[in-house]
Design an enzyme around this catalytic site. Structure first.
Site, PDB file in Angstrom:
ATOM      1  N   ARG A  83       0.816  -1.607   0.319  1.00 12.60           N
ATOM      2  CA  ARG A  83      -0.273  -0.043   0.481  1.00 12.60           C
ATOM      3  C   ARG A  83       1.082   1.366   0.052  1.00 12.60           C
ATOM      4  O   ARG A  83       2.094   1.832   0.230  1.00 12.60           O
ATOM      5  CB  ARG A  83      -1.148  -0.069   1.137  1.00 12.60           C
ATOM      6  N   HIS A 126      -2.901  11.043   0.545  1.00 13.28           N
ATOM      7  CA  HIS A 126      -2.179  10.833   1.467  1.00 13.28           C
ATOM      8  C   HIS A 126      -1.200  12.330   1.922  1.00 13.28           C
ATOM      9  O   HIS A 126      -0.867  12.242   2.268  1.00 13.28           O
ATOM     10  CB  HIS A 126      -1.394   9.658   1.546  1.00 13.28           C
ATOM     11  N   GLU A 171      -7.273   8.976   6.313  1.00 12.48           N
ATOM     12  CA  GLU A 171      -7.853   9.781   6.903  1.00 12.48           C
ATOM     13  C   GLU A 171      -8.057  11.532   6.377  1.00 12.48           C
ATOM     14  O   GLU A 171      -7.533  11.780   6.554  1.00 12.48           O
ATOM     15  CB  GLU A 171      -6.611   9.532   7.677  1.00 12.48           C
ATOM     16  N   ASN A 300      -7.504   1.909   9.774  1.00 17.69           N
ATOM     17  CA  ASN A 300      -5.925   2.902  10.338  1.00 17.69           C
ATOM     18  C   ASN A 300      -6.597   3.048  12.061  1.00 17.69           C
ATOM     19  O   ASN A 300      -7.198   3.808  12.497  1.00 17.69           O
ATOM     20  CB  ASN A 300      -6.178   4.050   9.912  1.00 17.69           C
ATOM     21  N   TYR A 302      -4.527   2.557  15.795  1.00 18.30           N
ATOM     22  CA  TYR A 302      -3.630   2.581  16.540  1.00 18.30           C
ATOM     23  C   TYR A 302      -3.436   2.237  17.536  1.00 18.30           C
ATOM     24  O   TYR A 302      -2.689   1.881  18.758  1.00 18.30           O
ATOM     25  CB  TYR A 302      -2.055   4.255  16.480  1.00 18.30           C
ATOM     26  N   GLU A 379      -3.729   0.640   8.376  1.00 18.99           N
ATOM     27  CA  GLU A 379      -2.431   0.710   9.319  1.00 18.99           C
ATOM     28  C   GLU A 379      -2.572   0.126  10.541  1.00 18.99           C
ATOM     29  O   GLU A 379      -3.579   0.629  11.017  1.00 18.99           O
ATOM     30  CB  GLU A 379      -2.308   2.324   9.132  1.00 18.99           C
TER      31      GLU A 379
HETATM   32  C1  GBH Z   1      -2.026   7.611  10.559  1.00 21.77           C
HETATM   33  O1  GBH Z   1      -2.299   8.595  11.284  1.00 21.77           O
HETATM   34  C2  GBH Z   1      -1.401   8.219   9.191  1.00 21.77           C
HETATM   35  O2  GBH Z   1      -1.871   7.597   7.462  1.00 21.77           O
HETATM   36  C3  GBH Z   1       0.241   8.221   9.200  1.00 21.77           C
HETATM   37  O3  GBH Z   1       0.720   8.577   7.352  1.00 21.77           O
HETATM   38  C4  GBH Z   1       1.600   8.128   9.923  1.00 21.77           C
HETATM   39  O4  GBH Z   1       2.536   7.889  10.208  1.00 21.77           O
HETATM   40  C5  GBH Z   1       0.692   6.892  11.049  1.00 21.77           C
HETATM   41  O5  GBH Z   1      -0.085   7.204  11.218  1.00 21.77           O
HETATM   42  C6  GBH Z   1       1.906   7.051  12.360  1.00 21.77           C
HETATM   43  O6  GBH Z   1       1.340   8.102  12.977  1.00 21.77           O
HETATM   44  O7  GBH Z   1      -4.487  14.280  19.666  1.00 21.77           O
HETATM   45  O8  GBH Z   1      -6.829  14.304  18.772  1.00 21.77           O
HETATM   46  O9  GBH Z   1      -4.425  14.945  17.617  1.00 21.77           O
HETATM   47  C7  GBH Z   1      -2.325   8.257  12.681  1.00 21.77           C
HETATM   48  C8  GBH Z   1      -3.733   8.800  13.007  1.00 21.77           C
HETATM   49  C9  GBH Z   1      -4.923  10.408  14.139  1.00 21.77           C
HETATM   50  C10 GBH Z   1      -3.601   9.271  15.374  1.00 21.77           C
HETATM   51  C11 GBH Z   1      -4.971  11.260  15.363  1.00 21.77           C
HETATM   52  C12 GBH Z   1      -2.919   9.952  16.521  1.00 21.77           C
HETATM   53  C13 GBH Z   1      -4.322  11.605  17.929  1.00 21.77           C
HETATM   54  C14 GBH Z   1      -5.672  12.699  18.127  1.00 21.77           C
HETATM   55  N1  GBH Z   1      -3.707   9.877  14.350  1.00 21.77           N
HETATM   56  N2  GBH Z   1      -4.649  10.557  16.433  1.00 21.77           N
HETATM   57  S1  GBH Z   1      -5.173  13.548  18.347  1.00 21.77           S
END
Ligand code: GBH
Length: 480
Positions: A83, A126, A171, A300, A302, A379
């Site tokens: 991807r 992206h 996202e 995605n 995490y 992801e």
């Molecule tokens: C992804 O986004 C991305 O798609 C990728 O490019 C990136 O490298 C990877 O994850 C690792 O970071 O504290 O309110 O801001 C991460 C998605 C969304 C995870 C927001 C953390 C925090 C919410 N992120 N979230 S806030």
């Protein structure tokens, strides 16, 4: 280590896709080559205090020059799919006419993947919007959606003969809310009204591109990747916390799920924005376009979070950036994420594999299952502070365990009936981690940013075994 000692293994369904993911701006470099124009991230990196260390994407992993080596690496790791994302400013510089030299790079990448039996899984967006389009209003402007649909057609015409699965967006929550409300991401605007407009225009762009891709190739699979948070009330007995979790769900998850899968905005989402005096700029026919059927939702995941209206005594640490930012949670700015004492990654994100199982089961029962739409984990992964051994190896046991625990959670969701068809590790390579620059490493493969040498970490070797066998050791009960 009872997990590793166990002899039983969990087996995934035949055809389950095992892959790894990256994104154009995070790995490509070569920002001035073959006519690429600046993106909003090139500009943002030069904004004082926006990115840790003043890092930028000028070289990144130099993937544009090293893609053959990277594809060899994927083959050595037994990956069935890759991807990646396509850089709009490389393909239609300044958002203008198509650029054959830029398209040619992706064409060569796709060919080398196919030569090694790796399925290319492109994402069209992206986060690297051409700066010239931001100068005309960016995602806050309706016209950007039409420009995106044109760009999608250009890519389809160049690569469509070799691509079976398209993802429109990665996202959109981050693009809209971190980009236009919080200011943590490019273009760094802190205008909640622009963020709410961006939500709708990103969705409209998705819908228009979905229709165009299907018209060009009715057999193509088309979907969108969303980032989710599993929102729990910090204190389930406290009505304010239950309500806080509901509102976060509305502005983080439902905001994109409902229009794409149900063709309408959820009343909780509309109410959250209305509480700030904001309204989505919906025009006649938009929701039908946005609700055009998709084949899959990319997930995605995490971390989850516990939410409260009470500020925690020891809050999570944000990015170490110097630039002032705002809350991205438009309509839920009063809500705080509260640490629960779970283990945390180098991002300070809580490790909670069971959140992924719960998320997949909920998506399947509430959204995708009834519509016959598949789920893919597009992801999942973690940043940890890797240590390099004298021989150059990286024994990233924490990351290996993170991946295996989450893969087991996916297996549990499938057992419970969720239609999950693949898993992509984030990320193939250490790379440019947005506002954190190169300070945070998510790769299963180490990149030395001085020599650009790649070294598979222990996590890559362990993941390769999962990909090769379609099985993961049964670690017993999933923690968290
Ligand atoms: C992804 O986004 C991305 O798609 C990728 O490019 C990136 O490298 C990877 O994850 C690792 O970071 O504290 O309110 O801001 C991460 C998605 C969304 C995870 C927001 C953390 C925090 C919410 N992120 N979230 S806030």
């Amino acid at each position: 280590q009872p997990a590793e000692a166990s002899t039983s293994a969990l087996t995934f369904p035949p055809g389950f896709v095992w892959g790894a993911a990256t994104a154009s701006f995070q790995i490509e470099g070569a920002v001035h080559e073959h006519g690429r124009s600046p993106s909003i991230w090139d500009t943002f990196c030069r904004e004082p205090g926006a990115v840790v260390n003043k890092d930028d994407g000028d070289v990144a992993c130099d993937h544009v020059h090293r893609y053959r080596e990277d594809v060899d690496l994927m083959a050595a790791l037994h990956l069935g799919a890759y991807r990646f994302s396509i850089a709009w400013p490389r393909v239609r510089p300044d958002g203008g006419a198509a650029n054959p030299a830029g398209l040619d790079f992706y064409s060569r990448l796709v060919d080398s993947l196919l030569e090694r039996g790796i399925t290319p899984w492109p994402t069209l967006y992206h986060w690297d919007l051409p700066q010239a389009l931001e100068d005309r209003g960016g995602w806050a402007t309706r016209d950007t959606a039409a420009r995106f649909a044109e760009y999608a057609v250009t890519v389809q015409e160049a690569l469509g003969d070799r691509i079976s699965t398209w993802t429109t967006f990665n996202e959109p929550w981050c693009s809209a809310f971190l980009g236009y409300a919080g200011g943590q991401h490019a273009p760094g605007r802190q205008e909640p009204a622009a963020a709410v407009a961006a939500v709708h225009h990103l969705l409209l762009a998705h819908g228009l591109a979905n229709q165009a891709l299907r018209a060009a190739d009715p057999s193509a699979q088309v979907g969108i990747t969303l980032n989710f948070t599993v929102a729990d009330p910090a204190d389930p007995e406290r009505p304010e916390d239950v309500d806080a979790a509901r509102r976060i769900d509305a502005v983080h998850n439902r905001v994109f799920l409902d229009p794409v899968l149900h063709g309408r905005y959820h009343p909780d989402t509309v109410a959250a924005f209305a509480s700030r005096g904001l309204e989505l700029p919906v025009q006649d026919g938009d929701l039908e376009t946005i609700g055009t059927g998709v084949d899959f939702i990319g997930v995605n995941y995490y971390h989850g979070d516990a939410f409260s209206t009470l500020a925690p005594e020891h809050p999570f640490q944000g990015a170490e950036v110097e630039r002032p930012t705002s809350s991205p949670m438009v309509g839920a700015e009063d809500v705080h994420a509260v640490p629960r004492g779970l283990p945390r990654t180098a991002m300070d994100w809580e490790v909670q594999p069971d959140g992924l199982r719960r998320l997949l089961e909920r998506l399947h029962s509430e959204y995708t299952g009834p519509a016959g739409v598949a789920l893919y984990i597009t992801e999942n992964g973690a940043a940890f502070d890797d240590e390099v051994e004298a021989d150059g190896s990286v024994e990233d046991l924490e990351r290996a365990r993170y991946v295996e625990d989450h893969v087991r959670a996916v297996h549990a969701a499938i057992q419970a009936g969720a239609d999950v068809r693949g898993y992509f590790a984030w990320s193939l390579l250490d790379n440019f981690e947005w506002a954190y620059g190169y300070a945070k490493r998510f790769g299963i493969v180490r990149v030395d940013f001085d020599t650009l040498e790649r070294t598979p970490k222990l996590s890559a070797l362990r993941y390769a075994e999962i990909a090769r066998t379609g099985r993961v050791a049964n670690g017993g009960s999933v923690p968290g």
